[in-house]
Design a protein around this motif. Structure first.
Motif, mmCIF file in Angstrom:
data_model
loop_
_atom_site.group_PDB
_atom_site.id
_atom_site.type_symbol
_atom_site.label_atom_id
_atom_site.label_comp_id
_atom_site.label_asym_id
_atom_site.label_seq_id
_atom_site.Cartn_x
_atom_site.Cartn_y
_atom_site.Cartn_z
ATOM 1 N N TYR A 73 -7.003 0.423 6.394
ATOM 2 C CA TYR A 73 -5.666 0.782 5.602
ATOM 3 C C TYR A 73 -5.669 -0.125 4.452
ATOM 4 C CZ TYR A 73 -0.827 1.804 4.316
ATOM 5 O OH TYR A 73 0.242 2.100 3.920
ATOM 6 N N TYR A 74 -5.797 -1.313 4.631
ATOM 7 C CA TYR A 74 -5.474 -2.415 3.433
ATOM 8 C C TYR A 74 -6.858 -2.703 2.738
ATOM 9 C CZ TYR A 74 -1.133 -3.547 5.868
ATOM 10 O OH TYR A 74 0.192 -3.394 6.677
ATOM 11 N N CYS A 75 -8.048 -2.358 2.958
ATOM 12 C CA CYS A 75 -9.057 -2.973 2.604
ATOM 13 C C CYS A 75 -9.755 -1.950 1.650
ATOM 14 C CB CYS A 75 -9.996 -3.669 3.538
ATOM 15 S SG CYS A 75 -9.111 -4.765 4.638
ATOM 16 N N LEU A 76 -9.678 -1.840 0.615
ATOM 17 C CA LEU A 76 -10.080 -0.863 -0.199
ATOM 18 C C LEU A 76 -10.866 -1.306 -1.373
ATOM 19 C CD1 LEU A 76 -6.834 1.610 -0.578
ATOM 20 C CD2 LEU A 76 -8.559 1.599 1.007
ATOM 21 N N LEU A 77 -11.998 -0.651 -2.038
ATOM 22 C CA LEU A 77 -12.694 -1.082 -3.059
ATOM 23 C C LEU A 77 -12.683 0.186 -3.960
ATOM 24 C CD1 LEU A 77 -14.150 -3.326 -4.781
ATOM 25 C CD2 LEU A 77 -16.166 -2.494 -3.726
ATOM 26 N N TYR A 78 -12.298 0.254 -5.151
ATOM 27 C CA TYR A 78 -12.400 1.185 -5.906
ATOM 28 C C TYR A 78 -13.624 1.028 -7.027
ATOM 29 C CZ TYR A 78 -8.035 3.814 -4.828
ATOM 30 O OH TYR A 78 -7.184 4.483 -4.131
ATOM 31 N N TYR A 79 -14.132 1.969 -7.572
ATOM 32 C CA TYR A 79 -14.546 1.954 -9.075
ATOM 33 C C TYR A 79 -13.760 2.766 -10.034
ATOM 34 C CZ TYR A 79 -17.903 1.355 -12.585
ATOM 35 O OH TYR A 79 -18.689 1.010 -13.880
ATOM 36 N N MET B 287 0.700 -1.283 -0.243
ATOM 37 C CA MET B 287 0.010 0.127 -0.012
ATOM 38 C C MET B 287 0.900 1.340 0.001
ATOM 39 S SD MET B 287 -3.190 -0.628 -0.121
ATOM 40 C CE MET B 287 -3.682 0.920 0.623
ATOM 41 N N SER B 288 1.928 1.195 0.549
ATOM 42 C CA SER B 288 2.824 2.551 0.823
ATOM 43 C C SER B 288 3.841 2.632 -0.272
ATOM 44 C CB SER B 288 3.432 2.436 2.239
ATOM 45 O OG SER B 288 4.271 1.204 2.345
ATOM 46 N N THR B 289 4.019 1.662 -1.237
ATOM 47 C CA THR B 289 4.943 1.704 -2.179
ATOM 48 C C THR B 289 4.642 2.773 -3.210
ATOM 49 O OG1 THR B 289 4.183 0.058 -3.386
ATOM 50 C CG2 THR B 289 5.857 -0.520 -1.954
#
Length: 268
Positions: free
Chosen positions: A188-194, A109-111
């Motif tokens: 922080y780790y659990c994202l859902l995009y559209y 996530m941080s890269t």
């Protein structure tokens, strides 16, 4: 384009091939430019399907595709980890050729780096041939580059015209909603995009598969008269965190329990 790269792409299509099965009822007859659906699943072995020799796995639509279409058996994952193997599949080049090697070869996530834009993906190659391109599901090829929300490494920068519901990182075990592995999902780790916009944080598994299927069927319907390439990257990875009521308990071989294997390796 080098012929060796082109051959690698053809090999990478070993997990797919739709020329007639899914498009039989469509208006366009795919002859010189067949429609392509590419399915990708983590932790799925060659012999996990009935059509590839598993003695007890239930037969399903994928096996029907194998019977009615073409089977391939000469494409191998170039790495045991997510980011380099996906990068190789999308570009047709070994991970070492595109910079995806070494201890830090999985995008976190941080890269601030991702799949190099200098590399040509299969989506970009097919766009040059007049294909419409789209994808849904797990990406794991980088997210942001210069700020926390610039999205400079997301799929639309790599040749995908349509990007539906997207897991830009992965479906991490820290996204568990059942309290089997963690008390509550880690935002922080659990994202859902559209496309390139966050729509859930943390993501919910409840109707995730349905959303991906609806995105895919809508894309296919919208482009039924034109050649298309669609990349369906399944979000079910590593850990048995959720199953919908429709499918829960329907497999005679039980739940997916690879996490138990991981635990035994960690503590042995």
């Amino acid at each position: 384009m080098k012929m060796s790269s082109l051959k690698s792409w053809y090999s990478a299509l070993a997990v797919i091939s739709l020329t007639g099965w899914c498009t039989a009822d469509l208006a366009r007859k795919p002859l010189d430019r067949p429609n392509i659906l590419l399915f990708l699943a983590d932790d799925m072995g060659y012999g996990d399907l009935e059509s590839y020799g598993h003695p007890s796995q239930e037969s399903g639509p994928i096996d029907q595709m194998a019977r009615e279409g073409m089977k391939f058996s000469r494409w191998y994952s170039p790495d045991v980890l997510c980011s380099p193997s996906r990068g190789a599949m999308l570009t047709g080049r070994l991970p070492v050729r595109v910079g995806l090697y070494g201890p830090a070869r999985v995008f976190e996530m941080s890269t601030s780096y991702g799949l190099p834009k200098s590399e040509t993906t299969i989506a970009e190659m097919l766009k040059e041939q007049g294909y419409h391109t789209g994808m849904v599901g797990k990406w794991h090829q980088g997210i942001n580059e210069f700020s926390h929300n610039d999205g400079n490494h997301l799929p639309h920068h790599h040749g995908f015209d349509f990007v539906g519901h997207l897991l830009p990182f992965t479906n991490h075990w820290m996204c568990d909603e059942t309290k089997t592995y963690i008390d509550a999902p880690d935002r922080y780790y659990c994202l859902l995009y559209y496309n390139d916009t966050i729509i859930q944080q943390p993501l919910s598994h409840r109707n995730l598969t349905q959303r991906l299927v609806e995105d895919a069927t809508s894309f296919i319907f919208d482009h039924q008269d034109d050649p298309f390439f669609f990349y369906f990257s399944f979000p079910q990875v590593h850990t048995d965190m959720f199953s919908s009521p429709t499918f829960s308990g329907s497999s005679k071989r039980g739940n997916w329990r690879i996490w138990n294997v991981y635990k035994s390796l960690l503590f042995c």
